[in-house]
Scaffold this motif. Structure first.
Motif, mmCIF file in Angstrom:
data_model
loop_
_atom_site.group_PDB
_atom_site.id
_atom_site.type_symbol
_atom_site.label_atom_id
_atom_site.label_comp_id
_atom_site.label_asym_id
_atom_site.label_seq_id
_atom_site.Cartn_x
_atom_site.Cartn_y
_atom_site.Cartn_z
ATOM 1 N N PHE A 17 -2.807 1.187 -8.073
ATOM 2 C CA PHE A 17 -3.862 0.646 -8.930
ATOM 3 C C PHE A 17 -3.250 0.224 -10.260
ATOM 4 O O PHE A 17 -2.387 0.923 -10.809
ATOM 5 N N GLY A 18 -3.687 -0.927 -10.778
ATOM 6 C CA GLY A 18 -3.130 -1.330 -12.060
ATOM 7 C C GLY A 18 -3.621 -2.660 -12.558
ATOM 8 O O GLY A 18 -4.584 -3.240 -12.036
ATOM 9 N N HIS A 19 -2.930 -3.154 -13.576
ATOM 10 C CA HIS A 19 -3.307 -4.399 -14.257
ATOM 11 C C HIS A 19 -2.062 -5.206 -14.578
ATOM 12 O O HIS A 19 -1.035 -4.653 -14.983
ATOM 13 N N ILE A 28 1.003 -0.489 6.846
ATOM 14 C CA ILE A 28 0.144 -1.624 6.533
ATOM 15 C C ILE A 28 -0.318 -1.479 5.088
ATOM 16 O O ILE A 28 -0.563 -0.358 4.606
ATOM 17 N N ILE A 29 -0.400 -2.622 4.371
ATOM 18 C CA ILE A 29 -0.869 -2.647 2.981
ATOM 19 C C ILE A 29 -2.020 -3.636 2.884
ATOM 20 O O ILE A 29 -1.890 -4.801 3.286
ATOM 21 N N VAL A 30 -3.157 -3.184 2.330
ATOM 22 C CA VAL A 30 -4.341 -4.030 2.174
ATOM 23 C C VAL A 30 -4.708 -4.087 0.691
ATOM 24 O O VAL A 30 -5.166 -3.086 0.128
ATOM 25 N N PRO A 31 -4.499 -5.241 0.020
ATOM 26 C CA PRO A 31 -4.795 -5.339 -1.414
ATOM 27 C C PRO A 31 -6.171 -5.950 -1.702
ATOM 28 O O PRO A 31 -6.629 -6.853 -0.995
ATOM 29 N N ILE A 32 -6.807 -5.442 -2.744
ATOM 30 C CA ILE A 32 -8.037 -6.017 -3.289
ATOM 31 C C ILE A 32 -7.738 -6.445 -4.736
ATOM 32 O O ILE A 32 -7.156 -5.676 -5.509
ATOM 33 N N THR A 42 -5.182 -9.796 -14.294
ATOM 34 C CA THR A 42 -5.531 -9.368 -12.944
ATOM 35 C C THR A 42 -5.594 -7.847 -12.843
ATOM 36 O O THR A 42 -4.684 -7.158 -13.280
ATOM 37 N N TRP A 43 -6.678 -7.349 -12.256
ATOM 38 C CA TRP A 43 -6.776 -5.958 -11.839
ATOM 39 C C TRP A 43 -6.567 -5.906 -10.333
ATOM 40 O O TRP A 43 -7.019 -6.801 -9.620
ATOM 41 N N PHE A 44 -5.890 -4.889 -9.859
ATOM 42 C CA PHE A 44 -5.576 -4.820 -8.435
ATOM 43 C C PHE A 44 -5.665 -3.376 -7.941
ATOM 44 O O PHE A 44 -5.484 -2.428 -8.694
ATOM 45 N N ASN A 45 -5.954 -3.257 -6.652
ATOM 46 C CA ASN A 45 -5.882 -1.963 -5.968
ATOM 47 C C ASN A 45 -5.429 -2.233 -4.538
ATOM 48 O O ASN A 45 -6.042 -3.030 -3.823
ATOM 49 N N ALA A 84 0.925 -2.577 -15.673
ATOM 50 C CA ALA A 84 0.660 -1.141 -15.829
ATOM 51 C C ALA A 84 0.207 -0.606 -14.476
ATOM 52 O O ALA A 84 -0.684 -1.179 -13.843
ATOM 53 N N TRP A 85 0.829 0.496 -14.031
ATOM 54 C CA TRP A 85 0.621 1.022 -12.680
ATOM 55 C C TRP A 85 0.157 2.476 -12.698
ATOM 56 O O TRP A 85 0.595 3.268 -13.523
#
Length: 320
Positions: free
Chosen positions: A64-66, A110-114, A86-89, A312-313
């Protein structure tokens, strides 16, 4: 030497591309941090224990991060009115099997990003949705004393939303890619760790590329890239502190309908290639139950043909 007519044609194309294509290729992609269109991997994601695969079993990881940054051209200069926030998880599942091949344990993931992206290219656009999914059908890991290795093949799928001619509404890169990788970690008895992950990304063409909404479709081939995540750190009991980061160097040029894209207005330029180096502090905590937490901040520098900013993570690693 090229004649005046060919110079005018290519020069005109480069002028048109310079303001738009560069930005489009640097748009948010379907990776966990969604920074650049030519990146489906979240650079800097792997640091502590990058080469240390866990024992056979199932594991959940969450990133999770920005990311925030501004676009820089081939000379390293900032492009006006071109920025990204961008915000991501990203959710990642890993399975390590008891089966051994060449002496190493077999594993898959497997990696699934939002992603929630806000981009400024003159106007502001925002979008939220699924990014490009990563699968790894084959990976092996070994352990020998203080040394640990992982070798694997990642495949990245064009599952993220893509709006041809509209980077502000695009999350996915709209191409397939394969990425062989090798990660190694050295862990000393005194708590020191040196870890690196080496990757080489090979991309297919984006056959839906448009210079703008309503423009005809073109084939865009993003250049291949070598990129490396790294960490140097020291553990103190359950805690660890160190420096982590990444380096990326594009090895082949971007092409539009088979023609090299210049990073400047010079039609005889050797072609557009991206480059970036990032580094920053990282802190880890290993709980007595086996769950690991990582917090880090990475600042980008020496950037060409990419966004330059920071990430930032917060990262979670948990067995189940």
């Amino acid at each position: 030497m090229k004649n005046d007519e060919s110079w005018d044609q290519e020069g005109s194309m480069n002028i048109k591309l310079f303001g738009f294509v560069l930005a489009l290729l640097e748009l948010a992609a379907g990776d966990a941090i969604a920074k650049e269109g030519s990146d489906q991997y979240p650079n800097g994601a792997e640091n502590w224990l990058a080469g240390v695969a866990p024992p056979p079993g199932n594991y959940f990881l969450n990133y999770f991060g920005h990311y925030g940054g501004s676009l820089h051209n081939g000379n390293g200069d900032k492009v006006p009115d071109a920025s990204l926030s961008t915000w991501f998880n990203a959710f990642r599942l890993i399975h390590i099997n008891e089966m051994r091949i060449l002496g190493g344990n077999y594993g898959v993931h497997i990696i699934v990003p939002i992603v929630h992206q806000r981009m400024k290219l003159g106007d502001h656009d925002s979008v939220i949705g699924l990014g490009d999914i990563t699968i790894s059908p084959f990976g092996l890991n070994w352990h020998l004393g203080n040394w640990h290795w992982v070798a694997a093949l990642d495949i990245r799928l064009p599952t993220g939303q893509y709006k041809a001619g509209n980077p502000g509404k695009s999350i996915g890169a709209n191409y397939w890619s394969i990425e062989p990788l090798f990660a190694v970690s050295w862990l000393s008895e005194k708590g020191w760790e040196i870890s690196s992950k080496f990757m080489y990304n090979i991309k297919s063409k984006n056959k839906e590329f448009r210079l703008g909404i309503g423009e005809p479709k073109m084939d865009y081939a993003s250049g291949d890239e070598l990129h490396i995540d790294f960490l140097v750190g020291k553990r103190f009991g359950l805690w660890g502190v160190g420096l982590s980061g990444y380096y990326l160097k594009q090895t082949t040029i971007d092409k539009l309908d088979g023609q090299a894209i210049s990073p400047t207005l010079d039609p005889w330029s050797p072609g557009r290639k991206g480059e970036v180096f990032a580094i920053g502090p990282s802190v880890s905590y290993n709980s007595p139950t086996g769950t690991m937490f990582i917090a880090q901040w990475q600042h980008e520098m020496h950037v060409k043909n990419r966004f330059q900013g920071y990430t930032a993570w917060l990262k979670l690693i948990m067995p189940f």
